[in-house]
Design a protein around this motif. Structure first.
Motif, PDB file in Angstrom:
ATOM      1  N   ALA A 231      -9.593   1.149  -7.627  1.00  0.00           N
ATOM      2  CA  ALA A 231      -8.156   0.839  -7.574  1.00  0.00           C
ATOM      3  C   ALA A 231      -7.936  -0.618  -7.167  1.00  0.00           C
ATOM      4  O   ALA A 231      -7.057  -1.304  -7.709  1.00  0.00           O
ATOM      5  N   VAL A 240      -6.890   6.240 -11.822  1.00  0.00           N
ATOM      6  CA  VAL A 240      -8.044   5.971 -10.957  1.00  0.00           C
ATOM      7  C   VAL A 240      -8.773   7.302 -10.749  1.00  0.00           C
ATOM      8  O   VAL A 240      -8.487   8.059  -9.832  1.00  0.00           O
ATOM      9  N   ARG A 265      -2.260   6.307  -6.683  1.00  0.00           N
ATOM     10  CA  ARG A 265      -1.815   5.175  -5.871  1.00  0.00           C
ATOM     11  C   ARG A 265      -0.500   5.547  -5.170  1.00  0.00           C
ATOM     12  O   ARG A 265       0.205   6.452  -5.622  1.00  0.00           O
ATOM     13  N   PRO A 323      -2.354   6.405  -0.426  1.00  0.00           N
ATOM     14  CA  PRO A 323      -2.888   7.054  -1.625  1.00  0.00           C
ATOM     15  C   PRO A 323      -3.016   8.564  -1.402  1.00  0.00           C
ATOM     16  O   PRO A 323      -3.021   9.030  -0.265  1.00  0.00           O
TER      17      PRO A 323
END
Ligand code: 1HN
Length: 345
Positions: A231, A240, A265, A323
């Motif tokens: 990321a 990701v 994210r 995250p």
């Protein structure tokens, strides 16, 4: 498309003559087994909250000693398949297993492939093919087909993990059985040590590609670090996600089911395309909403849900500044090998 003849359209005497000879007319059943455009799926979007499983699992610890259970598991059963069939999807079985301090779940081996994703607790371990795999939260431990495995616990708190098996498929194939074994002798070599650094392996006393499953334990600390690095290095990377692979071949870690770790994210909403395999989502860290068709589940840590195939899924991180990390299991190795894999976008 033509209306096909129904069973009731046939004379009773003719139907009975067929039945007596173990014969069945195809045309009344053809649309059921080959529906137009999209397969029929028994797999329903289903959600299992860890907060609802945990107290019942701990109660199982009081009600049923390990000797009476062999494996103390509550199965996460999809109602669409019938609870008694113990299926999360067509090919996937899910269960939450409890091991209490000092308990021992004896050695056996079986044809279905298993993995464990550690949910809670410390100081338990599973010995797989003579390799002692310690269990820490988020670790993935493989128990590939035919390998001896047993679980032990040296700590002082309960340990819980999520089992994912291809049992429904192997059982359907009439290929599912087990053999009981003796306590294993632990060998010093361990795949998680040998393959701890990608691209670098020992050259002495070590044979590459000598084993079909060279790595059995995939530590969460490594998976999490890999996701954060990915990321950080690629701010524009849309998804990701890492796949758990065989470090020698680069292929899937196991033959039938696929395993992945997904990072969302902060604030990210990610649409996964409608693909033929069913999927399972288990939240390791943070919080995420999972939209499956018209159903929406709010996953907190250790919650699990499943999605049928041919269905788009949207994962949304509920946090704007942290995250979220999700473990995913799916049926894509199986679908690809059989040539039925589809991505419908
Ligand atoms: C099994 O062997 C384990 O070894 C867990 O922990 C769950 C479910 C069905 C069949 C075998 C284990 C299982 C299983």
């Amino acid at each position: 498309m033509n209306e096909l003849g129904r069973l009731e359209d046939l004379p009773v005497a003719y139907r009975e003559a067929l039945t007596q000879r173990c014969l069945v007319p195809l045309w009344p059943n053809l649309r059921a087994v080959l529906p137009p455009q999209v397969p029929a799926r028994k797999t329903r979007p289903t959600f299992w909250a860890y907060s609802s499983i945990r107290p019942l699992l701990l109660q199982a610890g009081e009600l049923t000693p390990i000797e009476k259970a062999e494996r103390r598991v509550l199965v996460l059963a999809n109602p669409g398949h019938g609870l008694e069939n113990m299926q999360a999807s067509a090919a996937m079985y899910l269960g939450m297993q409890l091991l209490l301090p000092g308990e021992w779940a004896p050695a056996h081996r079986h044809t279905p492939n298993a993995v464990r994703l550690i949910v809670e607790g410390e100081s338990a371990y599973t010995t797989v093919g003579g390799e002692k795999c310690v269990m820490q939260r988020g670790d993935l431990i493989l128990t590939p087909t035919g390998q001896w495995h047993e679980h032990g616990h040296d700590g002082d708190q309960p340990v819980v993990w999520l089992d994912v098996l291809d049992l429904p498929l192997v059982y359907y194939m009439e290929a599912s059985y087990h053999i009981d074994g003796q306590r294993q002798t632990v060998k010093p070599d361990r795949g998680d040590a040998v393959y701890a650094r990608g691209g670098m392996v020992p050259t002495v006393n070590f044979e590459r590609a000598g084993k079909p499953y060279p790595m059995l334990r995939y530590p969460w600390v490594e998976a999490r670090a890999a996701l954060l690095a990915l990321a950080g290095n690629q701010p524009d990377l849309p998804s990701v996600q890492i796949a758990y692979t065989n470090p020698e071949t680069g292929g899937d870690a196991q033959n039938i089911l696929g395993f992945y770790a997904q990072m969302l994210r902060p604030g990210q909403s990610l649409r996964l395309p409608a693909r033929s395999p069913a999927m399972v989502f288990h939240l390791i860290e943070g919080g995420a909403d999972v939209q499956i068709g018209d159903q929406r589940f709010a996953l907190g840590e250790a919650d699990t849900c499943c999605a049928p195939g041919y269905t788009a899924v949207t994962l949304s991180n509920r946090s704007a500044d942290q995250p979220a990390f999700v473990f995913i299991a799916d049926e894509s190795p199986l679908h690809r090998k059989l040539g039925v894999y589809e991505n419908r976008g």
